[in-house]
Design an enzyme around this catalytic site. Sequence first.
Site, PDB file in Angstrom:
ATOM      1  N   HIS A 204       0.896  -1.129   0.117  1.00 16.15           N
ATOM      2  CA  HIS A 204      -0.051   0.001  -0.121  1.00 16.15           C
ATOM      3  C   HIS A 204       0.878   1.294   0.102  1.00 16.15           C
ATOM      4  CE1 HIS A 204      -3.203   2.617   1.232  1.00 16.15           C
ATOM      5  NE2 HIS A 204      -2.399   3.141   1.999  1.00 16.15           N
ATOM      6  N   GLU A 205       1.845   1.320   0.734  1.00 17.69           N
ATOM      7  CA  GLU A 205       2.719   2.696   0.947  1.00 17.69           C
ATOM      8  C   GLU A 205       3.678   2.511  -0.491  1.00 17.69           C
ATOM      9  OE1 GLU A 205       2.491   4.676   2.951  1.00 17.69           O
ATOM     10  OE2 GLU A 205       1.040   3.413   4.065  1.00 17.69           O
ATOM     11  N   HIS A 208       1.205   4.386  -3.168  1.00 18.40           N
ATOM     12  CA  HIS A 208       1.470   5.779  -3.119  1.00 18.40           C
ATOM     13  C   HIS A 208       2.656   6.259  -3.827  1.00 18.40           C
ATOM     14  CE1 HIS A 208      -1.855   6.395  -0.500  1.00 18.40           C
ATOM     15  NE2 HIS A 208      -1.486   5.871   0.443  1.00 18.40           N
ATOM     16  N   TYR A 219      -4.785  14.919  -2.996  1.00 24.14           N
ATOM     17  CA  TYR A 219      -5.015  14.119  -1.755  1.00 24.14           C
ATOM     18  C   TYR A 219      -5.948  15.086  -0.995  1.00 24.14           C
ATOM     19  CZ  TYR A 219      -4.175  10.563   1.939  1.00 24.14           C
ATOM     20  OH  TYR A 219      -3.747   9.664   2.646  1.00 24.14           O
ATOM     21  N   GLU A 228      -5.946   6.625  -1.957  1.00 25.44           N
ATOM     22  CA  GLU A 228      -5.796   5.586  -1.016  1.00 25.44           C
ATOM     23  C   GLU A 228      -6.458   4.411  -1.514  1.00 25.44           C
ATOM     24  OE1 GLU A 228      -4.708   5.362   1.916  1.00 25.44           O
ATOM     25  OE2 GLU A 228      -4.068   7.342   2.012  1.00 25.44           O
ATOM     26  N   ASP A 301      -9.359  14.327   7.958  1.00 25.80           N
ATOM     27  CA  ASP A 301      -8.549  13.450   7.168  1.00 25.80           C
ATOM     28  C   ASP A 301      -8.676  13.834   5.594  1.00 25.80           C
ATOM     29  OD1 ASP A 301      -7.013  11.201   6.582  1.00 25.80           O
ATOM     30  OD2 ASP A 301      -8.852   9.720   6.367  1.00 25.80           O
ATOM     31  N   HIS A 306      -9.650   8.273   3.946  1.00 26.77           N
ATOM     32  CA  HIS A 306      -9.510   6.768   4.293  1.00 26.77           C
ATOM     33  C   HIS A 306     -10.870   6.173   4.531  1.00 26.77           C
ATOM     34  CE1 HIS A 306      -5.364   8.087   5.513  1.00 26.77           C
ATOM     35  NE2 HIS A 306      -5.112   6.852   5.148  1.00 26.77           N
TER      36      HIS A 306
END
Length: 394
Positions: A204-205, A208, A219, A228, A301, A306
């Site tokens: 996942h990271e 990005h 974002y 995301e 957020d 998210h």
Amino acid sequence: MHKAAQLPDPDPHPRHHAVPPYLLMSMAACDGAWDASEGMREFIAPPPEPGEAEGPGAETRARIATRARRTLLLDQALLHDRATTATDLDRLIEPSGRLIRAICDAQGAETTPGTDARTEGLGPVADEDANRAFDGLGAVHAFLVEMLKLNSLDGAGLGLGLGGTVHYGLHYANAFWDGTQMVMGDGDGEIFESLTSSLSVIAHELGHGLLQHTTNLAYRGQSGALNESIADVLGALVEQFTAGQDAASASWLIGEGLFTDKVRGLGLRSMAAPGTAYDDPVLGRDPQPATMSGYVETAEDHGGVHLNSGIPNHAFYLFATALGGKAWETAGSLWFNVVAMRALPEDADFGTFAEQTLLQARRDHGAGSKVELALADAWDTVGVVPRVKDAEQG
């Protein structure tokens, strides 16, 4: 439907954290001694009642809350201070084009990269976090090259290297992409294991990073939720690819294995059933919506990135499972072809992305194909209406 929120301008260089703020806020408030911001209060769990069945005791709740507050404060500082990281990727350059990985150890400090822990050409080391992070980089790279025909995150080798830092911060219960590498905390030891425990979180990271070098979606709001979600799709597919799973047998969880055995939960998010990943006395119940009927309007957020990512996540799950077989072969290839083409506007919303995936389905498989029909049904089920944004604005 919540009242529309005024969103701030998107951060052009955001840090993308794996653990969402609403979950950390529930942890921070579990001892009843901390008040969350008004905007997120409805998404966090109330403090457990004294003596609640299976709930943690007061001493444990205080420890969880203290460590979560530290993580939240550090995350907030990272959003505004990119000078805390001084990653040097020059050491990863390999003239032959061979992948070079380097994992460093921050040793509990809040700076990166840290000291060398494991580098390419060396076997496993005593530090299991370094080994898991190192293997995770290799798994993501193999997936990108073999399945998506991409040479690393930027399609050009990314300096021919991938790097990461482990043991970042003290009891830091998060992970993030810092613009050049992934950074992993050790978890708080009460709710979270080390962030390297989950391959889907590692992928996942790096997802990005892929988006940073391809379709750099803003974002905030729906474009941020797509950011995301696409990272989650990569996380799920890399995990399935590495395990050799088909769409029907996969868990479709992001962060499976990340919770300690004290938590009533399976992972951070469920693509198969958003809103069901956990239901715990400290964390509360997973608040992700699965369809547009539950879409959350909030300024927190970055506009609920998210939370609302559960909607395109679920659409991808429905699409992949309707086709069957290996999810990365058709569904995943189509999804990331849209990303790699770089035709999406940076502020693309769900409808714009849906339309682009349908156009890609027609290009790859023909109008009226089984693939296009399954995709259209998936978007319809989650309540997203495909549209051409430029035409609508014109």
